[in-house]
Design an enzyme around this catalytic site. Structure first.
Site, PDB file in Angstrom:
ATOM      1  N   CYS A  91       0.819  -1.218   0.000  1.00  0.00           N
ATOM      2  CA  CYS A  91       0.000   0.000   0.000  1.00  0.00           C
ATOM      3  C   CYS A  91       0.850   1.263   0.000  1.00  0.00           C
ATOM      4  CB  CYS A  91      -0.925   0.012   1.218  1.00  0.00           C
ATOM      5  SG  CYS A  91      -0.075   0.165   2.806  1.00  0.00           S
ATOM      6  N   THR A  92       2.171   1.131   0.090  1.00  0.00           N
ATOM      7  CA  THR A  92       3.050   2.282   0.289  1.00  0.00           C
ATOM      8  C   THR A  92       2.851   3.360  -0.768  1.00  0.00           C
ATOM      9  OG1 THR A  92       4.698   0.823   1.278  1.00  0.00           O
ATOM     10  CG2 THR A  92       5.447   2.996   0.599  1.00  0.00           C
TER      11      THR A  92
END
EC number: 2.1.1.37
Length: 403
Positions: free
Chosen positions: A103-104
């Site tokens: 998800c970064t």
């Protein structure tokens, strides 16, 4: 669940398996068997290996295949699964595919994500490749809220279009997970797709129910953890990073039960770091106000992120004690069962926890899949994860909203 002749239980494969947060919910639900997992164990380039595969193996009982999912061919994964457990996941034979790409590069916590579409977001498209090959009955995904709502949501939009073209129904939601009994203010995107049933998400499970508000507080979570651990053996997870004298003095001056570094501007300015002093001088007290922050007893925890092993990264200090929350305490707030083990370096344990799908929620996702297969709606006794901070008695009938 509908078993196959060569498999006693429904098969699950976990892509981007991490420390096992999503798999935990399925592994602890009767009727599911984890038969394969893949993770490269790569964190940020500057942070080295996450060491998550050892944690996954210790808890789930499956050795994850260490591979880059940007390059791995689905046919190779099929061969790996057959070689390790003798199950041939020919197209259409896999029950559940879990796929939670990093998800970064979606998360709003990373400022550059407002402008730059990071390369890791392309891994969402790779999920579509694995679905097209394996043709699982169901697909489950979890990610940052921006996966569905952010500047680069075209990745999820394209995946949804592809899934529908392949014959899948798709359901999505962006809940704050306290609504599902997690003692944490964690807002996430959930996607469930199915080619055999109307897809359902935990929002459907909770129709007519709600968790007792008191059960989602830090006080409740840590209190229940302490009570459970009192009858269990000594726990290597009951530890937190050591602090130097200067750091300990700074934290010791932060007010109990919800204070942060901003309180020191008025009470102990000599304990501010140079960065804090500069922000105070510029009247920027709203910039990272949670740094050196203590959690508050009567509230849910703030979002626990992968950087939670350092006081300067957020509100991760104990409400009263002069220390960071232990690995075990952080895991409890992230919805892990009290007996879950984290292996490897101390910092990696915190990273694995912050990166994980909360098992309290993945257990509910597994309940949704059972509901979709059986047509029988689960009650709280089947969707509340045992030995966690949530209890069946915490689930009550929802009070209708006033007209």
């Amino acid at each position: 669940m509908r078993p196959y002749p060569d498999c006693e239980t429904a098969t699950v494969v976990d892509l981007f398996s991490g420390g096992g947060g999503m798999s935990c919910g399925f592994a602890r639900t009767a009727g599911f068997s984890i038969v394969g997992a893949v993770d490269l164990e790569r964190g940020k380039p500057s942070a080295g290996s996450t060491g998550c595969n050892g944690t996954y193996r210790a808890n789930i009982g499956v050795e994850p295949y260490r591979a880059d999912l940007a390059l791995l061919e689905p046919s190779e994964l099929r061969e790996v699964v057959f070689g390790t457990c003798g199950i041939d996941l020919a197209p259409g034979r896999l029950d559940v595919l879990s796929a939670c790409p990093p998800c970064t590069d979606f998360s709003r916590a990373k400022p550059a994500n407002h402008l730059v579409d990071g390369r890791r977001n392309d891994l969402v498209g790779r999920v579509g490749d694995f679905v097209a090959y394996f043709r699982p009955r169901h697909l489950v995904m979890e990610n940052a809220r921006e996966f569905l709502l952010g500047a680069f949501r075209h990745h999820s939009d394209r995946l949804t279009e592809r899934l529908r073209a392949l014959g899948y129904g798709v359901a999505t939601e962006v809940p704050t997970l306290t609504a599902y009994g997690l003692p944490q203010l964690r807002e996430r995107a959930l996607l469930v797709a199915s080619r055999v049933a109307e897809p359902m998400t935990p929002a459907d499970l909770w129709i007519g129910y709600e968790p007792a508000q008191a059960a989602t507080t830090v006080r409740s979570a840590l209190g229940r953890l302490a009570a459970a651990r009192a009858s269990m053996p000594a726990d290597a997870m009951d530890r937190s990073p050591a602090m130097g004298a200067e750091v300990r003095a700074r934290l010791g001056a932060v007010p109990r039960d919800g204070g942060s570094w901003t309180d020191l501007v008025r009470t102990k300015p000599e304990l501010l770091t140079p960065g804090m002093a500069a922000k105070a001088a510029a009247d920027l007290l709203n910039h990272h106000p949670d740094a050196y922050g203590r959690m508050a007893w009567s509230r849910p925890a703030p979002t626990i992120m992968r950087e939670s092993s350092h006081l300067g990264n957020g509100r991760y200090a104990h409400p009263e004690m002069d220390r960071l929350l232990t690995v075990r305490e952080m895991a409890a707030l992230q919805g892990f069962p009290f007996d879950y083990r984290f292996l490897g370096a101390l910092k990696n344990s915190y990273r694995q926890i912050g990166d994980a799908v909360p098992p309290i929620v993945s257990f509910q996702i597994a309940a949704c899949i059972r509901w979709m297969e059986s047509g029988i709606r689960p009650g709280p006794e089947t969707f509340v994860l045992p030995d966690s901070t949530l209890r069946i008695g915490d689930v009550r009938h929802a009070v209708p909203a006033a007209a």
